[in-house]
Motif scaffolding. Structure first.
Motif, PDB file in Angstrom:
ATOM      1  N   THR A   1       0.845  -1.188   0.000  1.00 46.03           N
ATOM      2  CA  THR A   1       0.000   0.000   0.000  1.00 46.03           C
ATOM      3  C   THR A   1       0.881   1.240   0.000  1.00 46.03           C
ATOM      4  O   THR A   1       1.675   1.453   0.922  1.00 46.03           O
ATOM      5  CB  THR A   1      -0.903   0.022   1.240  1.00 46.03           C
TER       6      THR A   1
ATOM      7  N   TYR B   1      -4.054   6.811  -2.222  1.00 48.90           N
ATOM      8  CA  TYR B   1      -3.405   5.501  -2.157  1.00 48.90           C
ATOM      9  C   TYR B   1      -3.415   4.806  -3.513  1.00 48.90           C
ATOM     10  O   TYR B   1      -4.326   4.976  -4.329  1.00 48.90           O
ATOM     11  CB  TYR B   1      -4.119   4.590  -1.150  1.00 48.90           C
TER      12      TYR B   1
ATOM     13  N   LYS C   1      -2.447   0.591  -4.547  1.00 46.57           N
ATOM     14  CA  LYS C   1      -1.993  -0.691  -4.019  1.00 46.57           C
ATOM     15  C   LYS C   1      -1.301  -1.469  -5.133  1.00 46.57           C
ATOM     16  O   LYS C   1      -1.894  -1.721  -6.189  1.00 46.57           O
ATOM     17  CB  LYS C   1      -3.166  -1.462  -3.421  1.00 46.57           C
TER      18      LYS C   1
ATOM     19  N   PHE D   1       2.185  -0.025   4.243  1.00 49.93           N
ATOM     20  CA  PHE D   1       1.721  -1.325   4.735  1.00 49.93           C
ATOM     21  C   PHE D   1       1.955  -2.355   3.638  1.00 49.93           C
ATOM     22  O   PHE D   1       1.878  -2.039   2.449  1.00 49.93           O
ATOM     23  CB  PHE D   1       0.234  -1.294   5.105  1.00 49.93           C
TER      24      PHE D   1
ATOM     25  N   ASN E   1     -10.280   0.322   6.718  1.00 49.80           N
ATOM     26  CA  ASN E   1      -9.100   0.124   7.572  1.00 49.80           C
ATOM     27  C   ASN E   1      -7.828   0.775   7.028  1.00 49.80           C
ATOM     28  O   ASN E   1      -6.946   1.160   7.799  1.00 49.80           O
ATOM     29  CB  ASN E   1      -8.844  -1.379   7.760  1.00 49.80           C
ATOM     30  N   THR E   2      -7.722   0.909   5.713  1.00 56.09           N
ATOM     31  CA  THR E   2      -6.483   1.401   5.107  1.00 56.09           C
ATOM     32  C   THR E   2      -6.018   2.753   5.658  1.00 56.09           C
ATOM     33  O   THR E   2      -4.827   2.917   5.956  1.00 56.09           O
ATOM     34  CB  THR E   2      -6.633   1.465   3.567  1.00 56.09           C
TER      35      THR E   2
ATOM     36  N   TRP F   1      -3.413   3.412   8.922  1.00 55.98           N
ATOM     37  CA  TRP F   1      -2.119   2.729   8.908  1.00 55.98           C
ATOM     38  C   TRP F   1      -1.122   3.286   9.925  1.00 55.98           C
ATOM     39  O   TRP F   1      -0.210   2.574  10.334  1.00 55.98           O
ATOM     40  CB  TRP F   1      -1.511   2.776   7.507  1.00 55.98           C
ATOM     41  N   LYS F   2      -1.305   4.529  10.364  1.00 54.31           N
ATOM     42  CA  LYS F   2      -0.352   5.094  11.317  1.00 54.31           C
ATOM     43  C   LYS F   2      -0.489   4.500  12.718  1.00 54.31           C
ATOM     44  O   LYS F   2       0.444   4.604  13.527  1.00 54.31           O
ATOM     45  CB  LYS F   2      -0.512   6.614  11.390  1.00 54.31           C
TER      46      LYS F   2
ATOM     47  N   LEU G   1      -2.422  -2.047  12.183  1.00 57.92           N
ATOM     48  CA  LEU G   1      -2.125  -2.879  11.024  1.00 57.92           C
ATOM     49  C   LEU G   1      -3.370  -3.637  10.609  1.00 57.92           C
ATOM     50  O   LEU G   1      -4.126  -4.138  11.457  1.00 57.92           O
ATOM     51  CB  LEU G   1      -1.013  -3.873  11.342  1.00 57.92           C
ATOM     52  N   ARG G   2      -3.573  -3.772   9.303  1.00 56.01           N
ATOM     53  CA  ARG G   2      -4.714  -4.521   8.779  1.00 56.01           C
ATOM     54  C   ARG G   2      -4.521  -6.032   8.942  1.00 56.01           C
ATOM     55  O   ARG G   2      -5.475  -6.795   8.777  1.00 56.01           O
ATOM     56  CB  ARG G   2      -4.929  -4.202   7.302  1.00 56.01           C
TER      57      ARG G   2
ATOM     58  N   PRO H   1       4.666   0.436   9.117  1.00 52.31           N
ATOM     59  CA  PRO H   1       5.062   1.840   9.012  1.00 52.31           C
ATOM     60  C   PRO H   1       5.831   2.319  10.241  1.00 52.31           C
ATOM     61  O   PRO H   1       5.779   1.699  11.313  1.00 52.31           O
ATOM     62  CB  PRO H   1       3.724   2.571   8.872  1.00 52.31           C
TER      63      PRO H   1
END
Length: 313
Positions: A20, A146, A148, A186, A214-215, A218-219, A222-223, A232
């Motif tokens: 990602t 984003y 992917k 991620f 969920n994306t 990320w900070k 985690l998914r 990250p």
């Protein structure tokens, strides 16, 4: 283990390796996707497929059917680009050659839902053989910052006694190539699921397992967790940093990336990532994972086994 679970465990399933990339600059995101589908393809293949495939006529709009590919000019390989525009069920195709680049770039600028490149070797009879390369760039209208980057392969390619080592080397080299160039926030390896979930998301009920929802978190969360993953900087710091992760005993390698994220590899080979190895990674990551209510694995034939995730007792 019941009969269906036993059958599913003995099947070979498709794997998805997802990276990602986050960037507020749309031009840079588009360039990232374009490079992935050209330079990234060359990196994974270890050869310049664009120049190996024969010359073909390119459809300006893309064909609704798979292109007729043949050994033109003695070419041994075939290649195809497939574009799935947003908000449509159509898929449009063109041969993967140098002449297709303007069409491919326009699909990226238009933020098609998926732009994929597949390639393989022609069979002895001149027909298209099985693909040995499948890379894609995917956009989501709800995630404008984003892109992917995707690699798809059969898990048997990473398990087979013959050839798995070379395939794994190609994969690891290509992942590192992308991570060294783009802001990958991620990354994971999971079985292919209909909604592109990680293994963890797949087993969570409702919106808790929604990749689109969920994306952006990320900070902090985690998914999912997997054999190969990108964590990250912010999450890595919460986990104690690279030294703490190396000392945890859960990872074969911990590599710092240019954007301060970490590339983690749990075991030397993918086929070793089972049982205790999965549990070790989960133990280290559990406090930074998305959460929700789990659902039981569906007792249906053909589904991947739940062997890359720790499910509640």
């Amino acid at each position: 283990m019941d009969i269906i679970s036993s059958l599913n465990a003995n099947l070979s399933h498709a794997l998805v390796i997802e990276l990602t990339v986050f960037d507020t600059d749309q031009v840079r995101l588009s360039e990232c996707a374009a490079q992935w589908l050209t330079d990234g393809v060359r990196e994974f293949a270890g050869r310049d497929i664009l120049r190996e495939v024969g010359r073909y006529r390119i459809s300006k709009k893309g064909s609704l059917s798979y292109p007729a590919l043949s050994r033109r000019g003695g070419a041994n390989r075939w290649g195809c680009v497939a574009v799935a525009p947003q908000d449509t069920l159509e898929v449009r195709y063109n041969p993967y050659t140098l002449d297709v680049l303007p069409w491919l770039r326009q699909a990226i600028v238009d933020r098609a839902e998926s732009i994929s490149v597949t390639s393989g070797v022609f069979r002895q009879d001149g027909e298209i053989g099985e693909s040995d390369l499948d890379l894609a760039a995917k956009f989501d209208d709800d995630l404008p910052e984003y892109v992917k980057l995707i690699v798809e392969m059969d898990e048997q390619d990473l398990r087979a006694p013959k050839g798995a080592s070379a395939v794994q080397d190609n994969l690891l080299r290509t992942v590192r190539w992308a991570c060294d160039r783009y802001n990958v926030v991620f990354g994971h390896v999971s079985y292919r699921h209909a909604c592109e979930e990680t293994e963890l998301e797949y087993f969570l009920r409702g919106s808790d397992g929604d990749p689109t929802a969920n994306t952006p978190h990320w900070k902090s969360h985690l998914r999912g967790y997997s054999w190969l993953m990108v964590v990250p900087e912010q999450v890595a710091r919460t986990l104690g940093g690279a030294d703490a992760l190396r000392a945890s005993g859960a990872f074969h390698s911990v590599t710092a990336l240019p954007n301060q994220a970490l590339l983690l590899q749990a075991t030397p080979t993918f086929r070793e990532y089972r049982g205790a190895a999965v549990a070790k990674v989960h133990r280290v990551m559990r406090d930074v994972l998305i959460s929700g209510e789990f659902r039981k694995p569906a007792p249906l034939p053909g589904l991947p086994p739940p062997d890359m995730i720790v499910l509640p007792a």
